[in-house]
Design a protein around this motif. Structure first.
Motif, short mmCIF file in Angstrom:
data_model
loop_
_atom_site.label_atom_id
_atom_site.label_comp_id
_atom_site.label_asym_id
_atom_site.label_seq_id
_atom_site.Cartn_x
_atom_site.Cartn_y
_atom_site.Cartn_z
N GLY A 241 82.17 78.89 17.66
CA GLY A 241 81.38 78.17 18.55
C GLY A 241 81.19 76.78 18.60
O GLY A 241 80.37 76.29 19.34
N ARG A 242 81.79 76.03 17.66
CA ARG A 242 81.51 74.76 17.45
C ARG A 242 82.54 74.00 17.71
O ARG A 242 83.82 74.11 17.13
CB ARG A 242 81.04 74.59 16.18
N ALA A 243 82.65 72.99 18.47
CA ALA A 243 83.80 71.87 18.50
C ALA A 243 83.64 71.07 17.19
O ALA A 243 82.89 70.90 16.46
CB ALA A 243 83.62 70.81 19.85
N ALA A 244 84.79 70.62 16.97
CA ALA A 244 84.98 69.80 15.61
C ALA A 244 86.22 68.68 15.88
O ALA A 244 87.03 68.77 16.42
CB ALA A 244 85.62 70.77 14.53
N LEU A 245 85.76 67.72 15.03
CA LEU A 245 86.46 66.54 14.97
C LEU A 245 86.98 66.20 13.28
O LEU A 245 85.71 66.38 12.54
CB LEU A 245 85.49 65.19 15.36
N ILE A 246 88.09 66.79 13.17
CA ILE A 246 88.43 66.47 11.82
C ILE A 246 89.49 65.32 11.55
O ILE A 246 90.44 65.08 12.45
CB ILE A 246 89.30 67.90 11.40
N VAL A 247 89.30 64.51 10.63
CA VAL A 247 90.17 63.34 10.22
C VAL A 247 90.82 63.29 8.86
O VAL A 247 89.93 63.69 7.86
CB VAL A 247 89.31 61.90 10.26
N ILE A 248 92.10 63.35 8.90
CA ILE A 248 92.65 63.23 7.65
C ILE A 248 93.15 61.90 7.34
O ILE A 248 93.52 61.15 8.14
CB ILE A 248 94.24 64.31 7.75
N TRP A 249 92.55 61.54 5.92
CA TRP A 249 92.81 60.20 5.45
C TRP A 249 92.80 60.16 4.17
O TRP A 249 92.89 61.03 3.31
CB TRP A 249 91.58 59.56 6.00
N SER A 250 93.02 58.75 3.69
CA SER A 250 93.25 58.31 2.11
C SER A 250 92.52 57.27 1.88
O SER A 250 92.33 56.43 2.75
CB SER A 250 94.88 58.20 2.09
N THR A 251 91.98 57.06 0.68
CA THR A 251 91.42 56.16 0.21
C THR A 251 92.07 54.74 0.13
O THR A 251 91.58 53.66 0.15
CB THR A 251 90.67 56.42 -1.37
N ASP A 252 93.41 54.74 0.09
CA ASP A 252 94.16 53.67 -0.29
C ASP A 252 94.74 53.22 1.25
O ASP A 252 95.66 52.33 1.33
CB ASP A 252 95.50 53.68 -1.12
N CYS A 253 94.38 53.61 2.47
CA CYS A 253 94.81 53.26 3.62
C CYS A 253 93.93 52.37 4.24
O CYS A 253 92.77 52.66 4.73
CB CYS A 253 95.05 54.57 4.55
N ARG B 146 88.91 51.44 8.41
CA ARG B 146 88.45 50.97 9.69
C ARG B 146 88.04 52.19 10.45
O ARG B 146 87.10 52.09 11.23
CB ARG B 146 89.24 50.00 10.31
N HIS B 147 88.62 53.19 10.53
CA HIS B 147 88.78 54.39 11.24
C HIS B 147 87.57 55.26 10.73
O HIS B 147 86.65 55.54 11.74
CB HIS B 147 90.04 55.04 11.23
N ASN B 148 87.48 55.14 9.51
CA ASN B 148 86.53 56.12 9.03
C ASN B 148 84.92 55.41 9.13
O ASN B 148 84.06 55.81 9.13
CB ASN B 148 86.59 56.39 7.62
N ALA B 149 85.07 53.82 9.27
CA ALA B 149 83.73 53.37 9.42
C ALA B 149 83.38 53.63 10.68
O ALA B 149 82.02 53.91 11.04
CB ALA B 149 83.85 51.80 9.27
#
Length: 172
Positions: free
Chosen positions: A59-71, A76-79
């Motif tokens: 019942g919950r919408a989600a925003l999931i981001v796959i990322w890397s510490t060296d990217c 910028r995206h995660n900020a």
């Protein structure tokens, strides 16, 4: 089409996809969900010690981001993701935000989160966990999942501040 035109088109795609999330229902789970299919949510151990069970997503919408510490794009995206997360937290939104770090060292990721001042929930994206969400290997990869658990949009690459605001306004 110039760069500005592509950015506007991308915003329209994000807005249209986000706007249609609440209208969809039903489907069966697959290992790696395609657009419109139900995502198979595995149990996840977050780096903050919490555990997410498959039922926590119902019942919950989600925003999931796959990322890397060296990217650099991910940074910028995660900020921007952190800004969205903080705004949604302040409003008491039901939108679940989750980061899946592709790094294998939990300590490295925790240190990176602390250094950046990011507080959104993060788990390690093991290959098995990552495959539940997408087969694509691009980072950052942003996944929008509707309240019925269906994958509605997989956006490769960095989202703009406007894209994040659109998501927050329409889902949060």
């Amino acid at each position: 089409m110039g760069l500005h035109g592509r950015a506007l088109d991308r915003r329209r795609v994000v807005a249209a996809a986000v706007g249609g999330l609440a209208l969809l229902s039903g489907a069966s789970a697959l290992a790696a969900a395609a657009k419109g299919e139900v995502v198979d949510f595995p149990p996840l151990q977050l780096l903050n010690g919490r555990r997410l069970e498959p039922g926590d997503w119902k019942g919950r919408a989600a925003l999931i981001v796959i990322w890397s510490t060296d990217c650099a794009y991910c940074k910028r995206h995660n900020a921007r993701l952190e800004n969205l997360y903080q705004g949604l937290q302040a409003r008491g939104s039901g939108l679940r935000i989750l980061g899946l770090a592709t790094d294998t060292d939990a300590g490295l990721v925790r240190n990176h989160l602390a250094a950046q001042g990011w507080h959104f929930p993060v788990a390690l994206a093991t290959p098995a966990i990552r495959t539940n969400f997408t087969d694509r290997r691009v980072v950052p990869m942003t996944l929008l999942i509707d309240r019925q658990g269906r994958l509605q949009l997989a956006i490769p690459g960095e989202l703009s501040e406007q894209d994040m605001q659109t998501i927050g306004e329409q889902l949060g």
